[in-house]
Design an enzyme around this catalytic site. Structure first.
Site, PDB file in Angstrom:
ATOM      1  CD1 TRP A   1      -2.807   1.730   0.467  1.00 38.32           C
ATOM      2  CD2 TRP A   1      -1.372   2.671   2.123  1.00 38.32           C
ATOM      3  NE1 TRP A   1      -2.915   3.024   0.425  1.00 38.32           N
ATOM      4  CE2 TRP A   1      -2.065   3.436   1.559  1.00 38.32           C
ATOM      5  CE3 TRP A   1      -0.604   2.886   2.965  1.00 38.32           C
ATOM      6  CZ2 TRP A   1      -2.357   4.871   2.105  1.00 38.32           C
ATOM      7  CZ3 TRP A   1      -0.418   4.005   3.627  1.00 38.32           C
ATOM      8  CH2 TRP A   1      -1.280   4.803   3.264  1.00 38.32           C
TER       9      TRP A   1
ATOM     10  CD  GLU B   1      -4.951  -1.460   1.408  1.00 43.04           C
ATOM     11  OE1 GLU B   1      -3.670  -1.612   2.263  1.00 43.04           O
ATOM     12  OE2 GLU B   1      -5.709  -0.881   2.370  1.00 43.04           O
TER      13      GLU B   1
ATOM     14  CE  LYS C   1      -6.547   5.923   2.092  1.00 42.50           C
ATOM     15  NZ  LYS C   1      -5.901   6.011   3.476  1.00 42.50           N
TER      16      LYS C   1
ATOM     17  CG  ASP D   1      -8.838  -0.890   3.765  1.00 41.88           C
ATOM     18  OD1 ASP D   1      -9.781  -0.568   4.101  1.00 41.88           O
ATOM     19  OD2 ASP D   1      -7.752  -0.903   4.382  1.00 41.88           O
TER      20      ASP D   1
ATOM     21  CG  HIS E   1      -8.796   1.900   1.236  1.00 41.70           C
ATOM     22  ND1 HIS E   1      -7.540   1.534   1.064  1.00 41.70           N
ATOM     23  CD2 HIS E   1      -8.919   2.507   2.482  1.00 41.70           C
ATOM     24  CE1 HIS E   1      -6.710   1.835   2.175  1.00 41.70           C
ATOM     25  NE2 HIS E   1      -7.469   2.419   3.063  1.00 41.70           N
TER      26      HIS E   1
ATOM     27  CG  HIS F   1      -6.374  -4.218   4.771  1.00 40.04           C
ATOM     28  ND1 HIS F   1      -5.541  -3.379   4.520  1.00 40.04           N
ATOM     29  CD2 HIS F   1      -5.559  -5.403   4.845  1.00 40.04           C
ATOM     30  CE1 HIS F   1      -4.369  -3.644   4.590  1.00 40.04           C
ATOM     31  NE2 HIS F   1      -4.172  -4.989   4.990  1.00 40.04           N
TER      32      HIS F   1
ATOM     33  CG  ASP G   1      -9.330   4.905   5.057  1.00 39.46           C
ATOM     34  OD1 ASP G   1      -9.608   3.782   5.609  1.00 39.46           O
ATOM     35  OD2 ASP G   1      -8.136   5.046   4.787  1.00 39.46           O
TER      36      ASP G   1
ATOM     37  CG  ASP H   1      -8.221   2.819   8.967  1.00 40.51           C
ATOM     38  OD1 ASP H   1      -8.252   1.648   8.592  1.00 40.51           O
ATOM     39  OD2 ASP H   1      -8.005   4.031   8.294  1.00 40.51           O
TER      40      ASP H   1
ATOM     41  CG  ASP I   1      -5.818  -1.478   7.935  1.00 39.96           C
ATOM     42  OD1 ASP I   1      -5.227  -1.114   8.672  1.00 39.96           O
ATOM     43  OD2 ASP I   1      -5.515  -1.315   6.705  1.00 39.96           O
TER      44      ASP I   1
HETATM   45  C1  RNT Z   1      -3.857   2.795   4.674  1.00 39.72           C
HETATM   46  C2  RNT Z   1      -4.260   1.347   4.308  1.00 39.72           C
HETATM   47  C3  RNT Z   1      -3.167   0.329   4.800  1.00 39.72           C
HETATM   48  C4  RNT Z   1      -2.943   0.945   6.360  1.00 39.72           C
HETATM   49  C5  RNT Z   1      -1.608  -0.240   6.704  1.00 39.72           C
HETATM   50  C6  RNT Z   1      -1.141   0.292   7.992  1.00 39.72           C
HETATM   51  O1  RNT Z   1      -5.041   3.527   4.192  1.00 39.72           O
HETATM   52  O2  RNT Z   1      -5.512   0.949   4.511  1.00 39.72           O
HETATM   53  O3  RNT Z   1      -3.527  -0.910   4.695  1.00 39.72           O
HETATM   54  O4  RNT Z   1      -3.756   0.985   6.964  1.00 39.72           O
HETATM   55  O5  RNT Z   1      -0.869  -0.608   6.052  1.00 39.72           O
HETATM   56 ZN    ZN Z   2      -5.736  -1.133   4.564  1.00 36.03          ZN
END
Ligand code: RNT
Ligand code: ZN
Length: 411
Positions: A179, A220, A222, A253, A256, A280, A288, A290, A319
């Site tokens: 990523w 990954e 985004k 993810d 994302h 993720h 985003d 998290d 994640d």
């Molecule tokens: C960031 C991504 C990525 C990170 C990790 C720490 O937007 O989601 O996967 O969260 O690599």
């Molecule tokens: Zn991620």
């Protein structure tokens, strides 16, 4: 309801709870080390930067490898089953001087591997393309500066070697996720150039020889990030195209995409064209952000798809990173929530519902989809936990609170 009663109730709709318990025990989830210290790592004390951000200042975070390892071990004791630990390159363990990212090697990960062996954890890995001075103008592998690109290419190559070392030592394939934060805050004039440079840099990384059975690169995508609102190099389309053409895996993810997008819907298409899906599991709140995953509709939908498509075809990793609550509790809650949703999905008579869809029985399908949501999954969860020798209900919170008082708050 007792387990025996629940077992009977499920048997009536064709579900063997014994089989379900066995299958659930066999699904490893990769637990992200970075919830333990707000994506800090061990290279600097500066915290995360370069396209990644945590919010909150809850006391007790791990600041040394020993603390992080202890916290992970503690959390894992409250999570049923055997799982994996997901490490980032910035969690390398350095002796006197920090070895820079382009020169990282197995040396910095030997203690992690020894620890994983001792605890029976598999390891997954991630190059760290952030929290570093060589993230220049928000770009890494797609930078117009060849020196910057070269630095990050070397980092990627070193990380493939580290992932191979982990996989071989632990005799378990290692997923290595790429990523990069690369993108622009405002409308770029050139959208193509950075993507061409990104593809070229990645090609240089993946040209390195690595064991394709033991090292599983994932890539990954985004949509946006704070500071990169207008354009990300590794958009969904770019990642799909790159991964598909280079025969690596694409990673979804959940945070994302546009917030109204149904990420679960993407899974079947991914599975058809990639064979395996890397995930993720996260929870975006307005962006985003998290947040720790909850048993909400999005997680339910993702788990349902994972179960229907065959969990063995997935690389499931969590994640998220919430720095405003107890970090150990955040791990335990998220892991257990993921497992609970997988369990509920396994306790759904999916073949029966599919047959209804195919027969056009949409009324019955809707009614039963809803009715089955209230079946006694909890009794099966409790049984599962008791067989795995972990607390079944909220009593685990007290155990974490005690650890917090005795250990975390003393740091
Ligand atoms: C960031 C991504 C990525 C990170 C990790 C720490 O937007 O989601 O996967 O969260 O690599
Ligand atoms: Zn991620």
């Amino acid at each position: 309801m007792s387990y025996k009663e629940a077992q009977k109730k499920y048997a009536k709709i064709g579900i063997d709870t014994e089989k379900v318990i066995k299958s659930l025990a066999g699904i490893p989830i990769s637990m992200h080390c970075w919830q333990g210290d707000d994506v800090g790592g061990f290279e600097t004390t500066g915290g995360a930067s370069g396209g990644i951000q945590t919010t909150g200042n809850y006391p007790g975070k791990a600041t040394t490898p020993e603390q992080l390892m202890a916290d992970i071990e503690f959390a894992m004791k409250l999570i049923p089953g055997k799982h994996r630990v997901n490490l980032h390159a910035c969690y390398g363990i350095h002796k006197d001087k920090v070895v820079d990212r382009d020169k990282l090697g197995v040396e910095q990960f030997k203690p992690w591997v020894a620890w994983a062996k001792k605890n029976g954890f598999g390891l997954d890995f991630n190059p760290t393309f952030f929290s570093h001075a060589n993230v220049v103008d928000g770009l890494t592998l797609s930078s117009p500066d060849p020196k910057i690109r070269q630095f990050w290419i070397k980092h990627g190559i070193q990380c493939l070697k580290i992932a191979e070392y982990m996989a071989k030592e632990l005799k378990s394939p290692c997923a290595i996720n790429f990523w990069c934060p690369d993108g622009f805050k405002d409308e770029p004039s050139d959208r193509l150039g950075p993507r061409q440079r990104m593809a070229d840099s990645l090609d240089k990384i993946f040209k390195t020889k690595y064991d394709k059975k033991m090292v599983l690169p994932t890539f990954e995508s985004k949509l946006f990030g704070i500071g990169v609102e207008s354009y990300t190099v590794n958009s969904h389309e770019f990642v799909m195209g790159y991964a598909q053409s280079r025969k690596i895996l694409a990673l979804l993810d959940m945070g994302h995409f546009h917030l109204t997008e149904n990420v679960a819907d993407k899974i079947s298409s991914f599975l058809m064209f990639f064979g395996k899906v890397a995930f993720h599991i996260s929870r975006p709140v307005r962006w985003d952000s998290d947040h720790v995953i909850r048993q909400n509709d999005d997680l339910r939908a993702a788990a349902q798809e994972i179960v229907k498509m065959g969990p063995e075809n997935f690389l499931i990793a969590l994640d998220y990173f919430d720095a405003s609550i107890c970090r150990v509790a955040a791990w335990v809650l998220g892991m257990r929530n993921m497992q609970k949703e997988l369990l509920k999905a396994m306790l759904t008579p999916n073949a029966q519902l599919k047959a209804m869809q195919d027969a056009g029985e949409f009324t019955a399908q809707l009614v039963l989809q809803e009715e089955y949501k209230n079946y006694p999954a909890e009794a099966v969860w409790d049984e599962f936990c008791s067989r795995m020798k972990v607390p079944a209900g909220e009593e685990w919170l007290k155990i974490v609170q005690k650890y917090e008082k005795d250990v975390l708050l003393k740091r």
